[in-house]
Design an enzyme around this catalytic site. Structure first.
Site, PDB file in Angstrom:
ATOM      1  N   ASP A  98      -4.742 -13.027   2.964  1.00  0.00           N
ATOM      2  CA  ASP A  98      -5.827 -12.199   3.481  1.00  0.00           C
ATOM      3  C   ASP A  98      -5.872 -12.427   4.990  1.00  0.00           C
ATOM      4  O   ASP A  98      -6.173 -13.530   5.450  1.00  0.00           O
ATOM      5  CB  ASP A  98      -7.151 -12.598   2.824  1.00  0.00           C
ATOM      6  CG  ASP A  98      -8.238 -11.568   3.107  1.00  0.00           C
ATOM      7  OD1 ASP A  98      -8.300 -11.081   4.254  1.00  0.00           O
ATOM      8  OD2 ASP A  98      -9.003 -11.261   2.181  1.00  0.00           O
ATOM      9  N   ASN A 116      -6.383  -3.263  -2.207  1.00  0.00           N
ATOM     10  CA  ASN A 116      -6.291  -1.834  -2.527  1.00  0.00           C
ATOM     11  C   ASN A 116      -4.852  -1.491  -2.905  1.00  0.00           C
ATOM     12  O   ASN A 116      -4.311  -0.455  -2.530  1.00  0.00           O
ATOM     13  CB  ASN A 116      -6.758  -1.005  -1.317  1.00  0.00           C
ATOM     14  CG  ASN A 116      -6.982   0.448  -1.653  1.00  0.00           C
ATOM     15  OD1 ASN A 116      -7.107   0.820  -2.813  1.00  0.00           O
ATOM     16  ND2 ASN A 116      -7.005   1.297  -0.638  1.00  0.00           N
ATOM     17  N   ASN A 139      -1.528  14.153   7.963  1.00  0.00           N
ATOM     18  CA  ASN A 139      -1.974  13.890   6.575  1.00  0.00           C
ATOM     19  C   ASN A 139      -0.821  13.466   5.670  1.00  0.00           C
ATOM     20  O   ASN A 139      -0.100  14.328   5.155  1.00  0.00           O
ATOM     21  CB  ASN A 139      -2.656  15.141   6.007  1.00  0.00           C
ATOM     22  CG  ASN A 139      -4.032  15.363   6.581  1.00  0.00           C
ATOM     23  OD1 ASN A 139      -4.197  15.452   7.805  1.00  0.00           O
ATOM     24  ND2 ASN A 139      -5.028  15.429   5.730  1.00  0.00           N
ATOM     25  N   THR A 186      -7.048  11.227  13.431  1.00  0.00           N
ATOM     26  CA  THR A 186      -8.514  11.262  13.476  1.00  0.00           C
ATOM     27  C   THR A 186      -9.026  10.924  14.887  1.00  0.00           C
ATOM     28  O   THR A 186     -10.132  11.316  15.248  1.00  0.00           O
ATOM     29  CB  THR A 186      -9.110  10.317  12.394  1.00  0.00           C
ATOM     30  OG1 THR A 186     -10.514  10.539  12.318  1.00  0.00           O
ATOM     31  CG2 THR A 186      -8.851   8.869  12.674  1.00  0.00           C
ATOM     32  N   ASN A 234      -9.059  12.130  -1.149  1.00  0.00           N
ATOM     33  CA  ASN A 234      -8.083  12.980  -0.455  1.00  0.00           C
ATOM     34  C   ASN A 234      -7.578  14.107  -1.356  1.00  0.00           C
ATOM     35  O   ASN A 234      -7.597  13.999  -2.580  1.00  0.00           O
ATOM     36  CB  ASN A 234      -6.907  12.140   0.059  1.00  0.00           C
ATOM     37  CG  ASN A 234      -7.358  11.129   1.087  1.00  0.00           C
ATOM     38  OD1 ASN A 234      -7.347   9.935   0.833  1.00  0.00           O
ATOM     39  ND2 ASN A 234      -7.791  11.600   2.243  1.00  0.00           N
ATOM     40  N   SER A 273      -4.058   7.154  13.644  1.00  0.00           N
ATOM     41  CA  SER A 273      -4.376   8.361  12.889  1.00  0.00           C
ATOM     42  C   SER A 273      -4.715   9.513  13.819  1.00  0.00           C
ATOM     43  O   SER A 273      -5.264   9.316  14.914  1.00  0.00           O
ATOM     44  CB  SER A 273      -5.584   8.059  11.997  1.00  0.00           C
ATOM     45  OG  SER A 273      -6.130   9.241  11.478  1.00  0.00           O
ATOM     46  N   TYR A 276     -14.448   4.071  10.390  1.00  0.00           N
ATOM     47  CA  TYR A 276     -13.002   4.014  10.148  1.00  0.00           C
ATOM     48  C   TYR A 276     -12.233   4.571  11.358  1.00  0.00           C
ATOM     49  O   TYR A 276     -11.331   3.936  11.904  1.00  0.00           O
ATOM     50  CB  TYR A 276     -12.623   4.797   8.880  1.00  0.00           C
ATOM     51  CG  TYR A 276     -11.158   5.156   8.856  1.00  0.00           C
ATOM     52  CD1 TYR A 276     -10.196   4.198   8.560  1.00  0.00           C
ATOM     53  CD2 TYR A 276     -10.726   6.441   9.197  1.00  0.00           C
ATOM     54  CE1 TYR A 276      -8.846   4.519   8.598  1.00  0.00           C
ATOM     55  CE2 TYR A 276      -9.388   6.760   9.234  1.00  0.00           C
ATOM     56  CZ  TYR A 276      -8.453   5.803   8.931  1.00  0.00           C
ATOM     57  OH  TYR A 276      -7.121   6.121   8.983  1.00  0.00           O
ATOM     58  N   GLY A 311       0.827  -1.208   0.000  1.00  0.00           N
ATOM     59  CA  GLY A 311       0.000   0.000   0.000  1.00  0.00           C
ATOM     60  C   GLY A 311       0.862   1.257   0.000  1.00  0.00           C
ATOM     61  O   GLY A 311       2.091   1.190  -0.116  1.00  0.00           O
ATOM     62  N   ASP A 369       0.118  -8.936   1.853  1.00  0.00           N
ATOM     63  CA  ASP A 369      -0.870  -7.996   1.316  1.00  0.00           C
ATOM     64  C   ASP A 369      -1.918  -8.841   0.597  1.00  0.00           C
ATOM     65  O   ASP A 369      -1.580  -9.868   0.009  1.00  0.00           O
ATOM     66  CB  ASP A 369      -0.186  -7.038   0.335  1.00  0.00           C
ATOM     67  CG  ASP A 369      -0.938  -5.731   0.154  1.00  0.00           C
ATOM     68  OD1 ASP A 369      -0.357  -4.668   0.436  1.00  0.00           O
ATOM     69  OD2 ASP A 369      -2.115  -5.768  -0.289  1.00  0.00           O
ATOM     70  N   LYS A 424      -9.562   2.810  14.462  1.00  0.00           N
ATOM     71  CA  LYS A 424      -8.238   3.233  14.937  1.00  0.00           C
ATOM     72  C   LYS A 424      -8.242   3.375  16.474  1.00  0.00           C
ATOM     73  O   LYS A 424      -7.300   2.980  17.152  1.00  0.00           O
ATOM     74  CB  LYS A 424      -7.819   4.544  14.257  1.00  0.00           C
ATOM     75  CG  LYS A 424      -7.560   4.396  12.759  1.00  0.00           C
ATOM     76  CD  LYS A 424      -6.449   3.393  12.464  1.00  0.00           C
ATOM     77  CE  LYS A 424      -6.309   3.045  11.013  1.00  0.00           C
ATOM     78  NZ  LYS A 424      -5.384   1.922  10.749  1.00  0.00           N
ATOM     79  N   ARG A 475     -17.521  19.887   3.589  1.00  0.00           N
ATOM     80  CA  ARG A 475     -17.684  18.427   3.555  1.00  0.00           C
ATOM     81  C   ARG A 475     -18.039  17.970   4.962  1.00  0.00           C
ATOM     82  O   ARG A 475     -17.383  18.372   5.930  1.00  0.00           O
ATOM     83  CB  ARG A 475     -16.373  17.779   3.084  1.00  0.00           C
ATOM     84  CG  ARG A 475     -16.429  16.266   2.991  1.00  0.00           C
ATOM     85  CD  ARG A 475     -15.192  15.712   2.309  1.00  0.00           C
ATOM     86  NE  ARG A 475     -14.001  15.760   3.166  1.00  0.00           N
ATOM     87  CZ  ARG A 475     -12.827  15.258   2.830  1.00  0.00           C
ATOM     88  NH1 ARG A 475     -12.655  14.686   1.633  1.00  0.00           N
ATOM     89  NH2 ARG A 475     -11.796  15.342   3.645  1.00  0.00           N
TER      90      ARG A 475
HETATM   91  N1  UFG Z   1     -10.351  18.663   0.487  1.00  0.00           N
HETATM   92  C1  UFG Z   1     -10.916  19.485  -0.472  1.00  0.00           C
HETATM   93  N2  UFG Z   1     -11.271  18.920  -1.660  1.00  0.00           N
HETATM   94  C2  UFG Z   1     -11.095  17.587  -1.938  1.00  0.00           C
HETATM   95  C3  UFG Z   1     -10.512  16.768  -0.940  1.00  0.00           C
HETATM   96  C4  UFG Z   1     -10.155  17.345   0.271  1.00  0.00           C
HETATM   97  O1  UFG Z   1     -11.086  20.678  -0.262  1.00  0.00           O
HETATM   98  O2  UFG Z   1     -11.461  17.151  -3.030  1.00  0.00           O
HETATM   99  C5  UFG Z   1      -9.941  19.275   1.778  1.00  0.00           C
HETATM  100  C6  UFG Z   1     -10.675  18.685   2.963  1.00  0.00           C
HETATM  101  O3  UFG Z   1     -11.888  19.342   3.171  1.00  0.00           O
HETATM  102  C7  UFG Z   1      -9.643  18.898   4.073  1.00  0.00           C
HETATM  103  C8  UFG Z   1      -8.303  18.790   3.358  1.00  0.00           C
HETATM  104  O4  UFG Z   1      -8.577  18.990   1.984  1.00  0.00           O
HETATM  105  O5  UFG Z   1      -9.766  20.194   4.567  1.00  0.00           O
HETATM  106  C9  UFG Z   1      -7.646  17.431   3.533  1.00  0.00           C
HETATM  107  O6  UFG Z   1      -8.576  16.422   3.206  1.00  0.00           O
HETATM  108  P1  UFG Z   1      -8.151  14.909   3.026  1.00  0.00           P
HETATM  109  O7  UFG Z   1      -9.370  14.149   2.627  1.00  0.00           O
HETATM  110  O8  UFG Z   1      -6.961  14.816   2.136  1.00  0.00           O
HETATM  111  O9  UFG Z   1      -7.669  14.476   4.465  1.00  0.00           O
HETATM  112  P2  UFG Z   1      -8.432  14.543   5.879  1.00  0.00           P
HETATM  113  O10 UFG Z   1      -7.845  15.655   6.670  1.00  0.00           O
HETATM  114  O11 UFG Z   1      -9.888  14.497   5.705  1.00  0.00           O
HETATM  115  O12 UFG Z   1      -7.925  13.149   6.495  1.00  0.00           O
HETATM  116  C10 UFG Z   1      -7.652  13.022   7.827  1.00  0.00           C
HETATM  117  C11 UFG Z   1      -6.762  11.783   8.042  1.00  0.00           C
HETATM  118  C12 UFG Z   1      -7.535  10.515   7.778  1.00  0.00           C
HETATM  119  C13 UFG Z   1      -8.823  10.552   8.528  1.00  0.00           C
HETATM  120  C14 UFG Z   1      -9.620  11.785   8.183  1.00  0.00           C
HETATM  121  C15 UFG Z   1     -10.975  11.879   8.842  1.00  0.00           C
HETATM  122  O13 UFG Z   1      -5.637  11.821   7.213  1.00  0.00           O
HETATM  123  O14 UFG Z   1      -6.778   9.401   8.199  1.00  0.00           O
HETATM  124  O15 UFG Z   1      -8.847  12.921   8.521  1.00  0.00           O
HETATM  125  O16 UFG Z   1     -10.897  12.290  10.138  1.00  0.00           O
HETATM  126  F1  UFG Z   1      -9.549   9.484   8.235  1.00  0.00           F
END
Ligand code: UFG
Length: 339
Positions: free
Chosen positions: A58, A35, A180, A127, A200, A125, A150, A10, A31, A154, A296
């Site tokens: 698995d 994914n 992140n 999170t 992401n 995480s 999810y 991964g 693995d 964790k 979001r």
């Molecule tokens: N974002 C956008 N547009 C997109 C995707 C993301 O604006 O298309 C913004 C999100 O709103 C956020 C930032 O970019 O403000 C980062 O978003 P990500 O989805 O890349 O990452 P997250 O911060 O949501 O992820 C984190 C952790 C994860 C966890 C998650 C939820 O890395 O492990 O928070 O709590 F699952």
């Protein structure tokens, strides 16, 4: 010394395998390719010159886990990445997430507990903190009720390990709470391979720039932050991978202060979504098309790490910048699309 890396093909797993091999560890990867792609094995081999041992297993199949550990009794450490990680999917398929992320952890710990060396690194995480009351976030910040199955896996995962460490003093474990993770290996031999529409930020940015997506939707421009967009602590995956090696060595060398420890892994610097876009534009020479849309669901306003404990106790610090990470992500995107 032989190290088992579950989920080693991964995104973070593969970069960690590279760093382990660079330090001379013998790596065994498990693995199930749910994914990830088998070609990642070639990428790792090209970078390090060593092909890691790979078994397609698995971990939900308990008998397979038992068989694996019986044939690898000489494992000196386990880094456990294998898990599902999509927040939205976990809301729709909670039982799948609990099976994938919790059952597998229990099976691995049960078999690990039979070995002579029981050193265990767990992918956790940031999170677990939810929207922390104070920034930057220290490891002492309270764990908030999880926003998604999810996130809950964790939290529960950490509790399972902590409880097991209480009754098994031979088991030594470190939970690493990632902020992140972004970017790719500078060689562009390995990187992130999101399936379908990326959830992401950074893969969405690079796919937009290369023309697969029309434009980036920036989720929310009305947050209580300097530019109105959310703030996150973006950490280069290579820095993150190195932290795993440092953590494992800490356990192997008995430097740990207790048999269950927790560390934040981040840069300590928060960047807004607009700053991330600016960084991408700078290193790519492009002008990313984006539009600010509604918030979001489930997003916290701001999260970035207090890195004091990781720096001073673990003895690890990030070296790479947001620009480095964006440049490597962009190089990787171009490489996989030009194939
Ligand atoms: N974002 C956008 N547009 C997109 C995707 C993301 O604006 O298309 C913004 C999100 O709103 C956020 C930032 O970019 O403000 C980062 O978003 P990500 O989805 O890349 O990452 P997250 O911060 O949501 O992820 C984190 C952790 C994860 C966890 C998650 C939820 O890395 O492990 O928070 O709590 F699952």
């Amino acid at each position: 010394m032989k190290v088992l890396v579950t989920g080693g093909l991964g995104f973070i797993g593969s970069h960690t395998v590279v760093e382990l091999q660079n330090k001379g560890f013998e790596v065994v990867i498990i693995d199930n390719l749910s994914n990830s792609s088998i070609e990642v094995l070639d990428g790792i081999t090209t970078i390090t010159g060593v092909k890691p041992h790979f078994e397609k297993i698995d971990l939900r199949e308990k008998s397979e886990v038992v068989r694996f550990f019986e044939t690898h009794k000489d494992i000196a450490g386990v880094i456990h990445f294998a898990a599902s990680k999509a927040v939205g999917e976990s809301v729709k398929e909670p039982l799948m997430y609990y099976e994938n992320n919790i059952n597998t952890l229990v099976y691995v710990l049960q078999e690990l507990s039979k070995l002579e060396k029981q050193n265990f690194i767990f992918s956790s995480s940031c999170t677990v903190y939810g929207q922390a009351d104070e920034l930057p976030i220290t490891e002492n910040a309270p764990v908030k009720p999880a926003e998604s199955p999810y996130g809950n896996t964790k939290q529960i995962g950490e509790e399972i390990i902590r409880d097991t460490c209480k009754i098994n003093s031979q088991l030594k474990s470190i939970a690493l709470r990632y902020f992140n993770p972004i970017g790719a290996h500078p060689s562009a031999e390995i990187g992130e391979l999101p399936i379908g529409v990326p959830q992401n930020l950074v893969p969405y940015i690079t796919q937009t720039a290369i023309g697969i997506r029309e434009q980036l939707s920036v989720f929310g421009g009305d947050y209580d932050t300097p530019d109105g967009t959310c703030i996150r602590d973006y950490i280069h995956v290579v820095d993150l991978a190195k932290a795993h090696v440092v953590a494992l060595e800490r356990l192997m060398e008995n430097k740990n202060l207790s048999n269950y420890e927790v560390f934040n892994l981040g840069t300590g610097k928060g960047s807004s979504v607009l700053e991330a876009i600016k960084s991408f534009d700078k290193v790519s020479g492009k002008k990313l098309k984006y539009q600010i849309v509604g918030r979001r669901e489930g997003d916290v306003t701001a999260a970035y790490a207090d890195t004091t404990k990781a720096n001073d106790v673990l003895g690890w610090k990030t070296k790479l910048t947001l620009d480095d990470a964006m440049a490597s992500a962009w190089k990787w995107e171009q490489k996989i699309r030009n194939k």
